[in-house]
Design a protein around this motif. Structure first.
Motif, PDB file in Angstrom:
ATOM      1  N   GLY A 250       0.805  -1.222   0.000  1.00 39.17           N
ATOM      2  CA  GLY A 250       0.000   0.000   0.000  1.00 39.17           C
ATOM      3  C   GLY A 250       0.833   1.263   0.000  1.00 39.17           C
ATOM      4  N   VAL A 251       2.055   1.188  -0.555  1.00 39.91           N
ATOM      5  CA  VAL A 251       2.957   2.348  -0.589  1.00 39.91           C
ATOM      6  C   VAL A 251       2.692   3.155  -1.852  1.00 39.91           C
ATOM      7  CG1 VAL A 251       5.363   3.099  -0.701  1.00 39.91           C
ATOM      8  CG2 VAL A 251       4.730   1.128   0.713  1.00 39.91           C
ATOM      9  N   SER A 252       2.447   4.447  -1.706  1.00 39.27           N
ATOM     10  CA  SER A 252       2.263   5.324  -2.861  1.00 39.27           C
ATOM     11  C   SER A 252       3.606   5.905  -3.278  1.00 39.27           C
ATOM     12  CB  SER A 252       1.287   6.451  -2.532  1.00 39.27           C
ATOM     13  OG  SER A 252       1.785   7.255  -1.477  1.00 39.27           O
ATOM     14  N   VAL A 253       3.693   6.307  -4.533  1.00 42.79           N
ATOM     15  CA  VAL A 253       4.951   6.823  -5.080  1.00 42.79           C
ATOM     16  C   VAL A 253       4.781   8.291  -5.439  1.00 42.79           C
ATOM     17  CG1 VAL A 253       6.583   6.670  -6.988  1.00 42.79           C
ATOM     18  CG2 VAL A 253       5.670   4.585  -5.973  1.00 42.79           C
ATOM     19  N   ASP A 254       5.609   9.130  -4.867  1.00 42.62           N
ATOM     20  CA  ASP A 254       5.580  10.546  -5.217  1.00 42.62           C
ATOM     21  C   ASP A 254       6.974  11.153  -5.243  1.00 42.62           C
ATOM     22  OD1 ASP A 254       4.197  11.419  -1.942  1.00 42.62           O
ATOM     23  OD2 ASP A 254       6.156  10.627  -2.518  1.00 42.62           O
ATOM     24  N   HIS A 255       8.010  10.312  -5.232  1.00 42.08           N
ATOM     25  CA  HIS A 255       9.379  10.811  -5.258  1.00 42.08           C
ATOM     26  C   HIS A 255      10.280   9.786  -5.936  1.00 42.08           C
ATOM     27  CE1 HIS A 255      13.340  12.226  -3.809  1.00 42.08           C
ATOM     28  NE2 HIS A 255      12.752  13.409  -3.778  1.00 42.08           N
ATOM     29  N   LEU A 256      11.362  10.276  -6.522  1.00 41.05           N
ATOM     30  CA  LEU A 256      12.284   9.410  -7.239  1.00 41.05           C
ATOM     31  C   LEU A 256      12.891   8.334  -6.343  1.00 41.05           C
ATOM     32  CD1 LEU A 256      13.613   9.034 -10.025  1.00 41.05           C
ATOM     33  CD2 LEU A 256      15.452  10.541  -9.258  1.00 41.05           C
ATOM     34  N   SER A 257      13.106   8.637  -5.078  1.00 36.29           N
ATOM     35  CA  SER A 257      13.711   7.657  -4.172  1.00 36.29           C
ATOM     36  C   SER A 257      12.830   6.415  -4.028  1.00 36.29           C
ATOM     37  CB  SER A 257      13.959   8.284  -2.794  1.00 36.29           C
ATOM     38  OG  SER A 257      12.744   8.737  -2.223  1.00 36.29           O
ATOM     39  N   GLN A 258      11.510   6.591  -4.140  1.00 34.96           N
ATOM     40  CA  GLN A 258      10.608   5.444  -4.037  1.00 34.96           C
ATOM     41  C   GLN A 258      10.610   4.620  -5.326  1.00 34.96           C
ATOM     42  OE1 GLN A 258       7.574   8.267  -3.028  1.00 34.96           O
ATOM     43  NE2 GLN A 258       7.130   7.223  -1.101  1.00 34.96           N
ATOM     44  N   VAL A 259      10.917   5.265  -6.444  1.00 32.93           N
ATOM     45  CA  VAL A 259      10.984   4.544  -7.712  1.00 32.93           C
ATOM     46  C   VAL A 259      12.098   3.508  -7.691  1.00 32.93           C
ATOM     47  CG1 VAL A 259      11.407   4.787 -10.185  1.00 32.93           C
ATOM     48  CG2 VAL A 259      10.024   6.487  -8.991  1.00 32.93           C
ATOM     49  N   VAL A 260      13.257   3.881  -7.155  1.00 30.86           N
ATOM     50  CA  VAL A 260      14.407   2.975  -7.172  1.00 30.86           C
ATOM     51  C   VAL A 260      14.425   2.037  -5.971  1.00 30.86           C
ATOM     52  CG1 VAL A 260      15.810   4.578  -8.513  1.00 30.86           C
ATOM     53  CG2 VAL A 260      15.860   4.718  -6.016  1.00 30.86           C
ATOM     54  N   LEU A 261      13.461   2.163  -5.064  1.00 29.30           N
ATOM     55  CA  LEU A 261      13.429   1.319  -3.871  1.00 29.30           C
ATOM     56  C   LEU A 261      13.425  -0.182  -4.187  1.00 29.30           C
ATOM     57  CD1 LEU A 261      13.259   1.130  -0.785  1.00 29.30           C
ATOM     58  CD2 LEU A 261      10.762   1.353  -0.984  1.00 29.30           C
ATOM     59  N   PRO A 262      12.660  -0.665  -5.188  1.00 27.03           N
ATOM     60  CA  PRO A 262      12.687  -2.101  -5.473  1.00 27.03           C
ATOM     61  C   PRO A 262      14.072  -2.648  -5.824  1.00 27.03           C
ATOM     62  CG  PRO A 262      10.767  -1.108  -6.485  1.00 27.03           C
ATOM     63  CD  PRO A 262      11.629   0.024  -5.979  1.00 27.03           C
ATOM     64  N   THR A 263      14.904  -1.844  -6.489  1.00 30.88           N
ATOM     65  CA  THR A 263      16.248  -2.330  -6.819  1.00 30.88           C
ATOM     66  C   THR A 263      17.098  -2.472  -5.571  1.00 30.88           C
ATOM     67  OG1 THR A 263      17.108  -0.080  -7.223  1.00 30.88           O
ATOM     68  CG2 THR A 263      16.130  -1.251  -9.094  1.00 30.88           C
ATOM     69  N   SER A 264      16.881  -1.579  -4.604  1.00 32.60           N
ATOM     70  CA  SER A 264      17.621  -1.672  -3.346  1.00 32.60           C
ATOM     71  C   SER A 264      17.208  -2.902  -2.553  1.00 32.60           C
ATOM     72  CB  SER A 264      17.386  -0.396  -2.519  1.00 32.60           C
ATOM     73  OG  SER A 264      18.040  -0.470  -1.267  1.00 32.60           O
ATOM     74  N   VAL A 265      15.898  -3.169  -2.487  1.00 29.86           N
ATOM     75  CA  VAL A 265      15.397  -4.326  -1.741  1.00 29.86           C
ATOM     76  C   VAL A 265      15.851  -5.629  -2.398  1.00 29.86           C
ATOM     77  CG1 VAL A 265      13.311  -5.563  -1.045  1.00 29.86           C
ATOM     78  CG2 VAL A 265      13.436  -3.071  -0.802  1.00 29.86           C
ATOM     79  N   ALA A 266      15.790  -5.672  -3.728  1.00 26.79           N
ATOM     80  CA  ALA A 266      16.092  -6.916  -4.440  1.00 26.79           C
ATOM     81  C   ALA A 266      17.580  -7.167  -4.605  1.00 26.79           C
ATOM     82  CB  ALA A 266      15.416  -6.903  -5.808  1.00 26.79           C
ATOM     83  N   LEU A 267      18.368  -6.091  -4.775  1.00 27.52           N
ATOM     84  CA  LEU A 267      19.778  -6.259  -5.156  1.00 27.52           C
ATOM     85  C   LEU A 267      20.753  -5.528  -4.249  1.00 27.52           C
ATOM     86  CD1 LEU A 267      19.152  -5.737  -8.979  1.00 27.52           C
ATOM     87  CD2 LEU A 267      19.619  -7.919  -7.862  1.00 27.52           C
ATOM     88  N   GLY A 268      20.269  -4.848  -3.224  1.00 25.61           N
ATOM     89  CA  GLY A 268      21.150  -4.165  -2.292  1.00 25.61           C
ATOM     90  C   GLY A 268      21.713  -2.874  -2.856  1.00 25.61           C
ATOM     91  N   LYS A 269      22.799  -2.400  -2.244  1.00 26.62           N
ATOM     92  CA  LYS A 269      23.389  -1.122  -2.628  1.00 26.62           C
ATOM     93  C   LYS A 269      23.917  -1.126  -4.054  1.00 26.62           C
ATOM     94  CE  LYS A 269      24.705   0.385   2.033  1.00 26.62           C
ATOM     95  NZ  LYS A 269      25.833   0.790   2.912  1.00 26.62           N
ATOM     96  N   PHE A 270      24.419  -2.278  -4.488  1.00 31.74           N
ATOM     97  CA  PHE A 270      24.936  -2.360  -5.862  1.00 31.74           C
ATOM     98  C   PHE A 270      23.816  -2.120  -6.862  1.00 31.74           C
ATOM     99  CE2 PHE A 270      25.961  -4.939  -9.663  1.00 31.74           C
ATOM    100  CZ  PHE A 270      27.103  -4.258 -10.067  1.00 31.74           C
ATOM    101  N   GLY A 271      22.674  -2.766  -6.640  1.00 29.20           N
ATOM    102  CA  GLY A 271      21.533  -2.560  -7.530  1.00 29.20           C
ATOM    103  C   GLY A 271      21.029  -1.135  -7.494  1.00 29.20           C
ATOM    104  N   LEU A 272      20.997  -0.558  -6.297  1.00 27.79           N
ATOM    105  CA  LEU A 272      20.564   0.829  -6.164  1.00 27.79           C
ATOM    106  C   LEU A 272      21.504   1.763  -6.921  1.00 27.79           C
ATOM    107  CD1 LEU A 272      18.770   3.019  -4.914  1.00 27.79           C
ATOM    108  CD2 LEU A 272      20.231   2.938  -2.876  1.00 27.79           C
TER     109      LEU A 272
END
Length: 409
Positions: A250-272
């Motif tokens: 139920g997370v809404s997106v209104d900033h660029l940091s939230q757009v890249v959040l899935p890459t951080s969760v899935a792949l860590g800092k390298f993915g981010l």
């Protein structure tokens, strides 16, 4: 290798069109809010831009005419001027958001507020336009933008239930708690993000810059039918990552940091880190496209000499328009306006202007006086006509839906 490098115009155009700052947030927002329920509209828009980009590129190669040159000739000076005003407004709004998008990407890397980066980003965009060769610009930012494929990897690492995903894609429905007008509003935004007019302005003008001829039609088709689908795949992966991670929470997106959040969760800092590099390249490439498109549209309408490859002393008015556009858009963002909202509104206005952009392309691509044996065949005419009807319907519905939903709220 030569054929691979030739496709970079399409890659740069596609990434700039599908994956600019507004589309990054819009694709992620739609995925987080509607899950996979609007994938169908992204696919519809992708086919449409492939059809019309191929036509525009073919016209540029065979007739030697860029898109806006055709707009004035086929629509007449008055309607052409109205189209110029509308298209230029949309392009400038998009350029402002792209400059902010580059600055936002740098902010996430440096923790320095993005507004402080806007003047430096604007200067860098101008320097690249002024000093870097067109082919080099294409290859660097087009290929670097492909780093966004990290979102594709992230989708697989999030380990979705592919059966459930396929069911949601093939059985789209308005999610519980969402209204039909809001659903349609975001469907139009996705369609407009795929078929934004500046994409064909840049694509056809870039073909003239690269001196495409009838012998280069294979290159035109490779650019249109490979480059744009690559951009569509990246937009789809961004939407899918948000649908898998953010929608259930139920997370809404209104900033660029939230757009890249899935890459951080899935792949860590390298993915981010890879995601931020890709975002930087995509938004920077889009800044180049929209800045040049501002100059292209104005110069082509008034019959001035134009071209990135033309020296400033021989195409001074074209280069002046590009500089003024960059300065005006930079000043707009420095007022503190939300760059994401600026681009979302620009997509709605782009939807309104779509018919005036694509009608002249279809007419000329079907005209044997211009195209000879390279005029549209039955399939191209059928698809072009179907999509012209679609853009007419969307152009009529866009503003009422924006007002009715308060811009998707």
């Amino acid at each position: 290798m030569k054929r691979l490098l030739a496709v970079t115009l399409g890659i740069l155009t596609a990434i700039g069109g599908f994956v600019d700052i507004g589309d990054l947030v819009a694709s992620s927002l739609v995925g987080a809010r509607f899950g996979f329920a609007l994938v169908w509209m992204l696919a519809v828009g992708l086919v449409g831009i492939c059809v019309y980009a191929e036509m525009a590129g073919r016209v540029a190669a065979v007739a030697g005419r860029p898109t806006f040159d055709l707009v004035r000739e086929r629509l007449g000076p008055r309607i052409g001027l109205a189209n110029l005003a509308a298209s230029l407004l949309v392009t400038l709004l998009t350029l402002a958001a792209e400059l902010a998008g580059v600055a936002l990407a740098v902010e996430l890397l440096s923790s320095v507020p993005y507004l402080l980066w806007v003047p430096a980003v604007t200067l860098l965009v101008w320097l690249v336009i002024w000093r870097v060769r067109f082919e080099t610009m294409e290859r660097i930012f087009g290929l670097l933008g492909l780093v966004l494929i990290v979102f594709v990897v992230a989708v697989f690492r999030l380990d979705p239930s592919w059966g459930d995903v396929l069911h949601q894609v093939t059985h789209p429905a308005v999610p519980q708690g969402e209204g039909v007008p809001t659903y349609l509003y975001y469907a139009i935004a996705l369609f407009a993000s795929a078929m934004t007019p500046y994409e064909v302005f840049f694509f056809s003008s870039g073909g003239i810059e690269e001196k495409w001829k009838p012998k280069d039609l294979a290159t035109v088709r490779v650019n249109a039918f490979l480059g744009f689908p690559l951009g569509g795949l990246l937009a789809l992966s961004i939407m899918a990552a948000a649908a898998l991670l953010l929608h259930p929470a139920g997370v809404s997106v209104d900033h660029l940091s939230q757009v890249v959040l899935p890459t951080s969760v899935a792949l860590g800092k390298f993915g981010l880190g890879l995601a931020l590099i890709g975002v930087f390249a995509a938004t920077f490439g889009a800044s180049l496209e929209t800045a040049l498109s501002s100059g292209y549209t104005v110069a082509q309408y008034f019959g001035w000499r134009w071209g990135k490859t033309a020296a400033p002393r021989t195409a001074s008015r074209f280069h002046l328009v590009v500089i003024v556009a960059l300065l005006a858009c930079s000043a707009l963002i420095l007022t503190g306006l939300d760059p994401v909202k600026v681009t979302e509104y620009s997509l709605v206005f782009a939807a309104v202007a779509l018919p005036l952009t694509y009608l002249p392309i279809l007419v000329v691509a079907n005209d044997p006086e211009y195209m000879g044996e390279h005029a549209n065949g039955r399939l191209a005419n059928t698809l072009g006509t179907v999509y012209l009807v679609i853009v007419l319907v969307i152009s009529v519905a866009a503003l009422p839906l924006m007002l009715a939903t308060k811009a998707g709220q």
